[in-house]
Design a protein around this motif. Structure first.
Motif, PDB file in Angstrom:
ATOM      1  N   ASN A 298       2.444   4.608 -11.051  1.00 24.50           N
ATOM      2  CA  ASN A 298       2.583   3.927 -12.339  1.00 24.50           C
ATOM      3  C   ASN A 298       3.061   2.483 -12.220  1.00 24.50           C
ATOM      4  OD1 ASN A 298       1.739   6.200 -13.610  1.00 24.50           O
ATOM      5  ND2 ASN A 298       3.727   6.789 -14.460  1.00 24.50           N
ATOM      6  N   ILE A 299       3.455   2.089 -11.001  1.00 29.46           N
ATOM      7  CA  ILE A 299       3.872   0.690 -10.772  1.00 29.46           C
ATOM      8  C   ILE A 299       3.123   0.197  -9.544  1.00 29.46           C
ATOM      9  CG2 ILE A 299       5.791  -0.905 -10.412  1.00 29.46           C
ATOM     10  CD1 ILE A 299       7.687   1.242 -11.459  1.00 29.46           C
ATOM     11  N   GLN A 300       2.101  -0.582  -9.760  1.00 26.27           N
ATOM     12  CA  GLN A 300       1.256  -1.074  -8.676  1.00 26.27           C
ATOM     13  C   GLN A 300       1.586  -2.528  -8.368  1.00 26.27           C
ATOM     14  OE1 GLN A 300      -1.556   1.124  -7.102  1.00 26.27           O
ATOM     15  NE2 GLN A 300       0.335   2.163  -7.736  1.00 26.27           N
ATOM     16  N   VAL A 301       1.805  -2.815  -7.079  1.00 25.50           N
ATOM     17  CA  VAL A 301       2.176  -4.161  -6.642  1.00 25.50           C
ATOM     18  C   VAL A 301       1.003  -4.807  -5.925  1.00 25.50           C
ATOM     19  CG1 VAL A 301       3.749  -5.533  -5.225  1.00 25.50           C
ATOM     20  CG2 VAL A 301       4.601  -3.507  -6.439  1.00 25.50           C
ATOM     21  N   ASN A 302       0.699  -6.016  -6.297  1.00 26.96           N
ATOM     22  CA  ASN A 302      -0.335  -6.818  -5.636  1.00 26.96           C
ATOM     23  C   ASN A 302       0.346  -7.959  -4.896  1.00 26.96           C
ATOM     24  OD1 ASN A 302      -2.577  -5.424  -7.088  1.00 26.96           O
ATOM     25  ND2 ASN A 302      -1.618  -6.409  -8.850  1.00 26.96           N
ATOM     26  N   TYR A 303      -0.043  -8.173  -3.643  1.00 28.71           N
ATOM     27  CA  TYR A 303       0.581  -9.213  -2.823  1.00 28.71           C
ATOM     28  C   TYR A 303      -0.279 -10.469  -2.800  1.00 28.71           C
ATOM     29  CZ  TYR A 303       2.802 -11.591   1.111  1.00 28.71           C
ATOM     30  OH  TYR A 303       3.440 -12.520   1.903  1.00 28.71           O
TER      31      TYR A 303
ATOM     32  N   TRP B 193      13.815  -0.949  -3.176  1.00 27.90           N
ATOM     33  CA  TRP B 193      13.081  -0.143  -2.185  1.00 27.90           C
ATOM     34  C   TRP B 193      12.680  -0.998  -0.991  1.00 27.90           C
ATOM     35  CZ3 TRP B 193       8.025  -0.919  -0.551  1.00 27.90           C
ATOM     36  CH2 TRP B 193       7.437   0.111   0.208  1.00 27.90           C
ATOM     37  N   TYR B 194      12.183  -2.189  -1.269  1.00 24.43           N
ATOM     38  CA  TYR B 194      11.762  -3.128  -0.219  1.00 24.43           C
ATOM     39  C   TYR B 194      12.934  -3.454   0.710  1.00 24.43           C
ATOM     40  CZ  TYR B 194      10.189  -7.659   1.706  1.00 24.43           C
ATOM     41  OH  TYR B 194       9.851  -8.708   2.540  1.00 24.43           O
ATOM     42  N   ALA B 195      14.082  -3.805   0.132  1.00 23.44           N
ATOM     43  CA  ALA B 195      15.230  -4.241   0.923  1.00 23.44           C
ATOM     44  C   ALA B 195      15.808  -3.124   1.782  1.00 23.44           C
ATOM     45  CB  ALA B 195      16.311  -4.799  -0.003  1.00 23.44           C
ATOM     46  N   ASP B 196      15.799  -1.900   1.291  1.00 24.76           N
ATOM     47  CA  ASP B 196      16.425  -0.783   2.000  1.00 24.76           C
ATOM     48  C   ASP B 196      15.506  -0.107   3.004  1.00 24.76           C
ATOM     49  OD1 ASP B 196      18.893  -1.111   0.879  1.00 24.76           O
ATOM     50  OD2 ASP B 196      18.678   0.466  -0.617  1.00 24.76           O
TER      51      ASP B 196
ATOM     52  N   ASP C  77       0.837  -1.205   0.000  1.00 24.37           N
ATOM     53  CA  ASP C  77       0.000   0.000   0.000  1.00 24.37           C
ATOM     54  C   ASP C  77       0.874   1.257   0.000  1.00 24.37           C
ATOM     55  OD1 ASP C  77      -2.285  -1.513  -0.017  1.00 24.37           O
ATOM     56  OD2 ASP C  77      -2.718  -1.275   2.130  1.00 24.37           O
ATOM     57  N   THR C  78       1.947   1.228   0.791  1.00 26.44           N
ATOM     58  CA  THR C  78       2.859   2.373   0.840  1.00 26.44           C
ATOM     59  C   THR C  78       3.547   2.575  -0.506  1.00 26.44           C
ATOM     60  OG1 THR C  78       3.257   2.034   3.204  1.00 26.44           O
ATOM     61  CG2 THR C  78       4.887   3.339   1.997  1.00 26.44           C
ATOM     62  N   TRP C  79       4.052   1.487  -1.064  1.00 27.93           N
ATOM     63  CA  TRP C  79       4.690   1.582  -2.392  1.00 27.93           C
ATOM     64  C   TRP C  79       3.714   2.108  -3.442  1.00 27.93           C
ATOM     65  CZ3 TRP C  79       9.161   1.091  -5.227  1.00 27.93           C
ATOM     66  CH2 TRP C  79       9.005   0.922  -6.606  1.00 27.93           C
ATOM     67  N   ASN C  80       2.529   1.530  -3.466  1.00 25.86           N
ATOM     68  CA  ASN C  80       1.551   1.905  -4.487  1.00 25.86           C
ATOM     69  C   ASN C  80       1.166   3.382  -4.403  1.00 25.86           C
ATOM     70  OD1 ASN C  80       1.566  -0.709  -5.425  1.00 25.86           O
ATOM     71  ND2 ASN C  80      -0.317  -1.312  -4.369  1.00 25.86           N
ATOM     72  N   LYS C  81       1.107   3.916  -3.190  1.00 30.76           N
ATOM     73  CA  LYS C  81       0.789   5.331  -3.010  1.00 30.76           C
ATOM     74  C   LYS C  81       1.908   6.211  -3.559  1.00 30.76           C
ATOM     75  CE  LYS C  81      -0.547   8.707   0.528  1.00 30.76           C
ATOM     76  NZ  LYS C  81      -0.818   8.906   1.985  1.00 30.76           N
ATOM     77  N   GLU C  82       3.155   5.756  -3.364  1.00 31.05           N
ATOM     78  CA  GLU C  82       4.308   6.546  -3.791  1.00 31.05           C
ATOM     79  C   GLU C  82       4.659   6.339  -5.264  1.00 31.05           C
ATOM     80  OE1 GLU C  82       7.478   5.434  -1.203  1.00 31.05           O
ATOM     81  OE2 GLU C  82       6.528   6.264   0.600  1.00 31.05           O
ATOM     82  N   HIS C  83       4.164   5.249  -5.870  1.00 30.53           N
ATOM     83  CA  HIS C  83       4.518   4.914  -7.255  1.00 30.53           C
ATOM     84  C   HIS C  83       3.252   4.572  -8.035  1.00 30.53           C
ATOM     85  CE1 HIS C  83       8.037   4.059  -4.723  1.00 30.53           C
ATOM     86  NE2 HIS C  83       8.757   4.431  -5.759  1.00 30.53           N
TER      87      HIS C  83
END
Length: 442
Positions: free
Chosen positions: A76-81, A344-347, A68-74
């Motif tokens: 154009n690139i949406q991640v589904n878990y 982004w996830y790792a850092d 959700d955090t990634w998707n808000k910040e990006h």
């Protein structure tokens, strides 16, 4: 491998203990959307790229907040878990999805043998194609344990922590100190003192029937002898199996395998419910231990290192190193976008999972924040002195390198011994024979 320095970790932990901030906002709901990678190949085109990330952690325990955090910040690139259970059937589900072309762009590997299997199947991308992120520098020397032929097909992202959970109230009542170094014989001695009519003395998370205490010695000795034959009949193997068997059937301080299987015993619930005093597991139990709504408890939890098989084992290593190795599907149409997410996830993007024990390995992640999240509002329910020792330890670690097929062979034969279907001698003979047959096939 790169670890926290003891002084800096102590300061960070002390800050976490004193902090009144819970730092835990992992209660977003949802199991993840299974939408596939249907967008354009480049997010910069203005079209939305959809990535699917498969992992073994329940969505509500951090992953959903992460995406959700990634998707808000990006946008154009949406991640589904998508959550898959990290057991035999769950790993088969992931492997089937990978080879059949189902929607998988990014996926987590929890053991190296399974990663090796997926690399052999052509499912994991060689990450050396990307030159803008130094895995060795970010994660430390322990990352090398995940390399295959000196290449990374997955990025390890968390510090693996395997240790023993203890009911400290029960220890105090029995007049027993929290162990700082011990053997399986010491475990049995403690378990005898702690067992009651309503509480088992000792048990292991099911994972530990695959990765056995003696692996800490064979990691140094080698699983194969110099002559190319199996070393799974080494004296330390029989010694460990005998000690485990005795705790099930002689001193009867441990629930036998047959009871665990027939009743589908939930070992996490047994320990957190006060029905088990000593529990060999790892950091993932924090996920339930911090969930005091579903697992209410009054007792304090203390922590001890894994036991060695016996005294005087100078060659012993402790299962640990790094874990949660994340791969990009070699067949993904969106590898660049997947790589951006993975970095982004790792850092630090993975921090919402810290309350469940997943401490980031990257030197650029906020470790103080991770420790705050680990304790949350429950700092008074943990013995922080023993926790600090576990987090700051410098014990030599290892990753299991035994192929999954051999791990399965071992478990089959060991379980026959544990349920009294065959003798220890026959068990060792069968394991060595089947391992040698495997080696010949290779």
């Amino acid at each position: 491998m790169k670890r926290f320095g003891k002084a800096s970790l102590s300061l960070a932990l002390a800050a976490a203990v004193l902090s009144a901030c819970s730092g835990n906002n992992n209660d977003s709901q949802g199991s993840g959307n299974t939408a596939g990678s249907s967008g354009a190949s480049k997010g910069s085109s203005g079209e939305v790229v959809n990535l699917t990330f498969w992992g073994g952690v329940p969505a509500e325990s951090g992953p959903q907040e992460i995406v959700d955090t990634w998707n808000k910040e990006h946008p154009n690139i949406q991640v589904n878990y998508v959550r898959y259970v990290n057991d035999d059937s769950g790993n088969l589900k992931l492997d089937t999805a990978l080879v059949s072309g189902q929607s998988v762009d990014i996926f987590a590997n929890y053991t190296k043998p399974l990663l090796v299997k997926r690399v052999s199947a052509g499912s994991a991308l060689d990450l050396s194609a990307f030159k803008d992120y130094d895995i060795d520098d970010k994660m430390g020397a322990g990352a090398k344990e995940w390399a295959i032929e000196d290449k990374y097909f997955a990025m390890p992202t968390k510090r693996n922590m395997h240790f023993v959970w203890l009911n400290k109230d029960a220890l105090d009542e029995a007049g027993l100190p929290v162990p700082t170094d011990w053997t399986l014989a010491d475990v049995e001695r403690y378990a005898k003192a702690l067992k009651t009519d309503s509480r088992w003395g000792y048990a292991e998370f099911p994972f530990w029937r695959d990765i056995v205490t003696f692996d800490g010695s064979l990691a140094v000795q080698g699983y194969v002898k110099a002559d190319g034959t199996s070393n799974l009949g080494a004296p330390v193997v029989g010694q460990a199996l005998q000690l485990e068997y005795d705790m099930m059937h002689t001193s009867k301080v441990s629930p036998p395998v047959s009871l665990i299987e027939s009743t589908k015993m939930n070992m996490n619930a047994e320990f957190l419910g006060g029905k088990l005093a000593i529990f060999t597991a790892g950091e993932w139990i924090f996920r339930d231990a911090n969930n005091t709504k579903d697992y209410p408890r009054e007792f304090t939890i203390a922590f001890a290192p894994l036991p060695r098989v016996a005294e005087g084992q100078d060659d012993f290593r402790y299962l640990g190193g790094l874990g949660d190795a994340i791969s990009i599907n070699a067949r993904s149409e969106h590898q660049e976008e997947a790589w951006a997410f993975l970095k982004w996830y790792a850092d630090g993007g993975m921090l919402p999972q810290a309350s469940g024990g997943r401490i980031p390995a990257s030197k650029d992640a906020d470790q103080s924040k991770a420790l705050e999240l680990l304790l949350g509002d429950n700092k008074d329910k943990y013995d922080t002195e023993s926790l600090q020792r576990i987090l700051a330890n410098e014990r030599p670690t290892f990753q299991v390198t035994l192929p999954q097929e051999v791990i399965d062979i071992r478990r089959e034969e060991f379980d026959k011994y544990y349920i009294k279907a065959q003798s220890l001698e026959q068990t060792l003979a069968n394991v060595v024979k089947r391992h040698n047959e495997y080696l010949k096939r290779q």
